[in-house]
Design a protein around this motif. Sequence first.
Motif, short mmCIF file in Angstrom:
data_model
loop_
_atom_site.label_atom_id
_atom_site.label_comp_id
_atom_site.label_asym_id
_atom_site.label_seq_id
_atom_site.Cartn_x
_atom_site.Cartn_y
_atom_site.Cartn_z
N VAL A 1 -1.86 11.69 -19.50
CA VAL A 1 -2.47 11.73 -18.17
C VAL A 1 -1.64 10.86 -17.22
O VAL A 1 -1.22 9.77 -17.59
N VAL A 2 -1.40 11.37 -16.02
CA VAL A 2 -0.60 10.64 -15.04
C VAL A 2 -1.51 10.19 -13.89
O VAL A 2 -2.22 11.00 -13.29
N HIS A 3 -1.51 8.87 -13.61
CA HIS A 3 -2.27 8.31 -12.48
C HIS A 3 -1.28 7.73 -11.48
O HIS A 3 -0.26 7.16 -11.87
N THR A 4 -1.57 7.88 -10.20
CA THR A 4 -0.76 7.22 -9.17
C THR A 4 -1.63 6.22 -8.43
O THR A 4 -2.63 6.59 -7.81
N VAL A 5 -1.27 4.95 -8.52
CA VAL A 5 -1.97 3.89 -7.79
C VAL A 5 -0.94 3.11 -6.97
O VAL A 5 0.24 3.12 -7.29
N SER A 6 -1.40 2.47 -5.91
CA SER A 6 -0.47 1.68 -5.09
C SER A 6 -0.36 0.26 -5.66
O SER A 6 -1.25 -0.21 -6.36
N LEU A 7 0.74 -0.38 -5.33
CA LEU A 7 0.94 -1.77 -5.77
C LEU A 7 -0.16 -2.68 -5.22
O LEU A 7 -0.60 -3.61 -5.90
N HIS A 8 -0.63 -2.40 -4.01
CA HIS A 8 -1.69 -3.23 -3.40
C HIS A 8 -2.98 -3.12 -4.20
O HIS A 8 -3.68 -4.12 -4.38
N GLU A 9 -3.30 -1.91 -4.69
CA GLU A 9 -4.51 -1.74 -5.49
C GLU A 9 -4.42 -2.55 -6.78
O GLU A 9 -5.39 -3.18 -7.20
N ILE A 10 -3.24 -2.57 -7.40
CA ILE A 10 -3.06 -3.37 -8.62
C ILE A 10 -3.19 -4.86 -8.28
O ILE A 10 -3.80 -5.63 -9.03
N ASP A 11 -2.63 -5.27 -7.12
CA ASP A 11 -2.75 -6.68 -6.67
C ASP A 11 -4.22 -7.08 -6.55
O ASP A 11 -4.65 -8.12 -7.05
N VAL A 12 -5.00 -6.23 -5.86
CA VAL A 12 -6.41 -6.56 -5.57
C VAL A 12 -7.22 -6.62 -6.86
O VAL A 12 -8.01 -7.55 -7.07
N ILE A 13 -7.01 -5.65 -7.75
CA ILE A 13 -7.78 -5.60 -9.00
C ILE A 13 -7.55 -6.85 -9.83
O ILE A 13 -8.47 -7.39 -10.45
N ASN A 14 -6.33 -7.37 -9.81
CA ASN A 14 -5.99 -8.51 -10.65
C ASN A 14 -6.16 -9.86 -9.95
O ASN A 14 -6.03 -10.90 -10.59
N ILE B 1 8.32 4.30 -10.08
CA ILE B 1 7.99 3.89 -8.71
C ILE B 1 8.06 5.11 -7.79
O ILE B 1 9.00 5.91 -7.86
N VAL B 2 7.06 5.24 -6.92
CA VAL B 2 7.03 6.32 -5.93
C VAL B 2 7.11 5.68 -4.54
O VAL B 2 6.09 5.22 -4.01
N PRO B 3 8.30 5.60 -3.93
CA PRO B 3 8.39 5.01 -2.58
C PRO B 3 7.67 5.90 -1.58
O PRO B 3 7.93 7.11 -1.52
N GLY B 4 6.75 5.32 -0.83
CA GLY B 4 5.98 6.08 0.15
C GLY B 4 6.45 5.80 1.57
O GLY B 4 7.61 5.43 1.80
N VAL B 5 5.54 5.98 2.52
CA VAL B 5 5.86 5.85 3.94
C VAL B 5 4.86 4.89 4.59
O VAL B 5 3.65 5.01 4.38
N LEU B 6 5.38 3.94 5.37
CA LEU B 6 4.56 3.05 6.19
C LEU B 6 4.81 3.39 7.65
O LEU B 6 5.95 3.31 8.12
N PHE B 7 3.76 3.81 8.36
CA PHE B 7 3.88 4.16 9.78
C PHE B 7 3.26 3.06 10.62
O PHE B 7 2.08 2.74 10.46
N ILE B 8 4.07 2.45 11.48
CA ILE B 8 3.59 1.38 12.38
C ILE B 8 3.59 1.93 13.81
O ILE B 8 4.66 2.14 14.40
N ASP B 9 2.41 2.19 14.35
CA ASP B 9 2.29 2.71 15.71
C ASP B 9 2.33 1.54 16.71
O ASP B 9 1.91 0.44 16.38
N ARG C 1 0.84 -1.21 0.00
CA ARG C 1 0.00 0.00 0.00
C ARG C 1 0.87 1.25 0.00
O ARG C 1 0.43 2.32 -0.43
N SER C 2 2.09 1.12 0.54
CA SER C 2 2.98 2.26 0.71
C SER C 2 3.91 2.48 -0.48
O SER C 2 4.78 3.33 -0.42
N ILE C 3 3.76 1.68 -1.53
CA ILE C 3 4.56 1.86 -2.75
C ILE C 3 3.62 2.30 -3.87
O ILE C 3 2.68 1.59 -4.21
#
Length: 464
Positions: free
Chosen positions: A236-249, A289-297, A124-126
């Motif tokens: 047109v530029v779209h930004t989706v997460s790797l998890h969204e692509i996983d779920v759709i497929n 690839i857009v590396p994002g941030v995963l915050f684990i509280d 989700r964070s990528i």
Amino acid sequence: MAMNISTGTSELRDITKMERIGAHSHIRGLGLDERLEPRAVSQGLVGQAKARKAAGMILKMVQQGKIAGRAMLFAGPPSTGKTAIALGMAQSLGPDVPFTMIAASEVFSLSMSKTEALTQAFRRSIGVRIKEETELIEGQVVEIQIDRSLTGATKTGKLTIKTTDMETIYDLGMKMIEALTKEKVLAGDVIAIDKTSGKVTKLGRSFAQSRDYDAMGADTKFVQCPEGEIQKRKEVVHTVSLHEIDVINSRTQGFLALFAGDTGEIKPELRNQINTKVAEWREEGKAEIVPGVLFIDEVHMLDIECFSFLNRALEGELAPLVIMASNRGMARIRGTKFRSPHGLPMDLLDRVLIVSTKPYSEEDIQQIIQIRCEEEDVQLTADAANVLTSMATQTTLRYALNLIACGKVVARKRKAEQVGVEDLRRAYSYFMDEKRSVQWLKEQQGSLIFEEVGDAVDDLMDST
């Protein structure tokens, strides 16, 4: 076996957000200037200058795409702003950079394995920024003609649209008529129609119609009539997460699985195929690839298996920046008999950059109370603000902030606009803080049901 990977970007739809006053709804950013120097009070954050500057430096590297696969730990006592700083980072990242926030205990409560839950959080964070060429019809509406059948069940129509160079007439179907009606498109409006999805965007009203006062409101935006051809190709530029692509497929229902929530476990073979396809898109220049941030509280709630998974996942090619928060000192690593700083194994601690937060000073507490009063639309008298600051230093900051809304309710009962000292004292007498609760338990010794008596060496009470 060749496989078509779908991103589902053409099916994205607008979702109306509901806003409410939450514990951190006053946070707008990290409160740093252009040189990454923290301001004393800015964007909802107060104090913690060193921690905010460290977060700002990491944030700058994330935005430039220069840091990924690293880990960072916010360590400090409760109520010192660890989660607030992480949320400030999320606000500063912008909409294009993915930010995922989870509590460590969520990993154990999901109906899937611990490693699968963490893998989904990682993906989700990528983000994948996909560049696509789409065909647009752009021009000024000259005339819209809609014909209804005798029964009214079907509609047909014609749309006359022009640019400065040419004019064309298009036949309209039911779907396009509904889209144009929804956007309230009139003659003289400048519109853009996406040919792939059929989405209609109203760009504004033509300057040629600026004297048409009947169709003009206070917020009417005037634009020039487009030049050149009516049909244009646009990137047109779209930004989706790797998890969204996983779920759709991975699901038969495709894009709807994102809204269902229960995505289930995703097969590693599918993820490998998607990774290969994304790598191909990168080489062809179609995606980046857009590396994002995963915050684990509350990261100390993870067990040794999760920690060893984190160690391996951080070394992967597709890994985000992982930010963790813990309020533990020397604590037992869950799943083992060993104690370690912050409840994290030493090999993981060796990988992380540790940022410490310290308790707030009395001046900082007063500023935080003032910010929360503005957020909750509560007016305190000067004496009440001083009393509440004193309560926060003697009890806890969270307890004092909870009394703001309670004091407002008490003040409203006596039909007062401002919350006074008496209102706070009454709320203080209604609700106990942690110290008074412990004292009450000691006074009620033996009278409560199922109270354990005796020395319990293994189950020591958390007194931090």
